[in-house]
Design an enzyme around this catalytic site. Structure first.
Site, PDB file in Angstrom:
ATOM      1  CG  ASN A 159      -9.491   5.478  -4.337  1.00  0.00           C
ATOM      2  OD1 ASN A 159     -10.782   5.728  -3.865  1.00  0.00           O
ATOM      3  ND2 ASN A 159      -8.616   5.979  -5.006  1.00  0.00           N
ATOM      4  CG  ASP A 180      -6.083   5.795  -2.756  1.00  0.00           C
ATOM      5  OD1 ASP A 180      -7.187   5.802  -1.975  1.00  0.00           O
ATOM      6  OD2 ASP A 180      -5.644   6.705  -3.143  1.00  0.00           O
ATOM      7  CG  HIS A 184     -10.988  14.273  -4.423  1.00  0.00           C
ATOM      8  ND1 HIS A 184     -11.467  15.228  -3.932  1.00  0.00           N
ATOM      9  CD2 HIS A 184     -11.505  13.832  -5.331  1.00  0.00           C
ATOM     10  CE1 HIS A 184     -12.920  14.745  -3.824  1.00  0.00           C
ATOM     11  NE2 HIS A 184     -13.242  14.085  -4.728  1.00  0.00           N
ATOM     12  CG  ASP A 185      -5.933  11.917  -4.771  1.00  0.00           C
ATOM     13  OD1 ASP A 185      -6.281  11.116  -4.839  1.00  0.00           O
ATOM     14  OD2 ASP A 185      -6.303  12.159  -3.959  1.00  0.00           O
ATOM     15  CG  ASP A 244      -4.868   8.452  -6.105  1.00  0.00           C
ATOM     16  OD1 ASP A 244      -6.304   8.128  -6.323  1.00  0.00           O
ATOM     17  OD2 ASP A 244      -4.072   8.434  -5.017  1.00  0.00           O
ATOM     18  CB  THR A 270      -3.453  11.774  -3.138  1.00  0.00           C
ATOM     19  OG1 THR A 270      -2.396  10.314  -3.938  1.00  0.00           O
ATOM     20  CG2 THR A 270      -2.030  12.751  -3.896  1.00  0.00           C
ATOM     21  CG  PHE A 310     -12.206   6.949   0.785  1.00  0.00           C
ATOM     22  CD1 PHE A 310     -11.039   6.764   0.400  1.00  0.00           C
ATOM     23  CD2 PHE A 310     -13.070   5.923   0.875  1.00  0.00           C
ATOM     24  CE1 PHE A 310     -10.929   5.153   0.028  1.00  0.00           C
ATOM     25  CE2 PHE A 310     -12.381   4.769   0.582  1.00  0.00           C
ATOM     26  CZ  PHE A 310     -11.214   4.274   0.268  1.00  0.00           C
ATOM     27  CG  ASN A 311      -7.203   9.860   0.788  1.00  0.00           C
ATOM     28  OD1 ASN A 311      -7.430   8.602   0.339  1.00  0.00           O
ATOM     29  ND2 ASN A 311      -7.192  10.712   0.582  1.00  0.00           N
TER      30      ASN A 311
END
Ligand code: RIB
Ligand code: CA
Length: 311
Positions: A38, A9, A238-239, A14, A123, A164-165
């Site tokens: 996102n 996203d 993060h991703d 990402d 992700t 979040f995800n």
């Protein structure tokens, strides 16, 4: 050569995940699919097209997926990623021809074409992956592992209880975590440590390359948002850690633990409930990342930008 598909996203981190996979010499990025998260489904798809245009990678199939979670209203993250989902710099207008298929069809096609099972790297919210398993349950045996960015043992972001995800589509996450497919959970406990400092971001921007010149301002925007909201001193990529942990498995340490997804909680919606002490006696269904080798993580990230500047 690890064959991978990224479902994402985009989203600043990402984008970095896609770049790491595209630049890596020991993984084959078979395809990219996008999902609402996102930002809206339209914007995350457009961002993926722009990223592949910047990288000049028309060879990588790209398909758009779900515009909303399985049951719930979409929650986006404009305070973190901006109104476009990739605020901070102008990416090139897309010249990528997207696949006519839906993301779920592209993932299924790519998996079925492979002689060997492959690795799925979600992700974003897990809506597309859940839809894939609902529509085509037989596909699971052709997936070697799902390495997802999501959840947290002790850490959270969108609410005091959830990441979040998982929060955006907890029902989808429940389907994926209960699918029986081997899962590695790369959660906030390790990804919030996978940080590029403002000085490191400046170093990237000062290279002024065709990719570094854009990645610098984008990551600074992302770092500023994380500093403002979470008090984090830089950009948590993060991703990218999920992808890097597939390329270089030694970058994370994991423990096999039972993880369940909270879908009913009023305050705890989307919590990854990790049974650290094994008190439930339930199946240890997930390899949970508990430590990260930041030095190697950063080396691969910097090498990615360097390689993409000259490709
Ligand atoms: O919680 C962080 C995760 O949510 C990252 O994947 C970020 O891109 C957003 O999707
Ligand atoms: Ca993401």
């Amino acid at each position: 050569m690890k064959k991978i598909i990224i479902d994402c996203d985009p989203g600043h981190d990402d984008m970095m995940a896609i770049m790491v996979a595209a630049a890596s010499g020991n993984t084959e990025l078979l395809g990219i699919t996008t999902v609402a998260g996102n930002q809206t489904g339209e914007k995350t798809f457009l961002n993926a097209q722009k990223i592949l245009t910047l990288l000049n990678r028309k060879d990588i199939p790209l398909a758009r997926g779900a515009d909303k979670p399985l049951l719930r209203k979409l929650v986006t993250a404009p305070t973190v990623h901006g109104i476009t989902g990739l605020d901070g710099a102008e990416l090139p207008e897309p010249d990528i021809l997207p696949c006519k298929d839906h993301a779920v069809e592209l993932i299924a096609d790519l998996i079925e074409k492979q002689a060997q099972p492959l690795t799925l790297i979600p992700t974003g919210p897990l809506t597309n992956i859940a839809l894939l398993f609902l529509i085509n349950p037989g596909i699971k045996k052709h997936i070697e592992r799902i390495v997802l960015m999501g959840g947290g043992v002790y850490d959270s972001n969108i609410t005091p209880a959830a990441e979040f995800n998982i929060y955006v589509d907890p029902e989808a996450a429940k389907i994926v975590f209960e699918s029986g497919v081997p899962i590695t959970m790369v959660g906030l406990d390790v990804t919030n440590k996978s940080l590029l400092s403002f000085e490191e971001i400046d170093k990237i921007e000062k290279k002024r390359g065709k990719v570094s010149g854009i990645v610098g301002p984008l990551l600074r925007y992302f770092a500023e948002a994380n500093r403002k909201i979470f008090g984090i001193g830089g950009a948590p990529i993060h991703d990218a850690l999920a992808v890097i942990s597939v390329i270089e498995p030694s970058v994370i340490k994991t423990r096999k633990l039972n993880v369940e997804i909270e879908t009913d909680g009023r305050l705890t919606r989307g919590r990854t409930v990790v049974d650290v002490y094994g008190v439930t006696g339930k199946e240890q269904n997930v390899d949970v990342a508990i430590e990260v080798d930041i030095k190697t993580f950063k080396e691969i990230l910097f090498d990615t930008v360097k390689r993409l500047d000259v490709l």
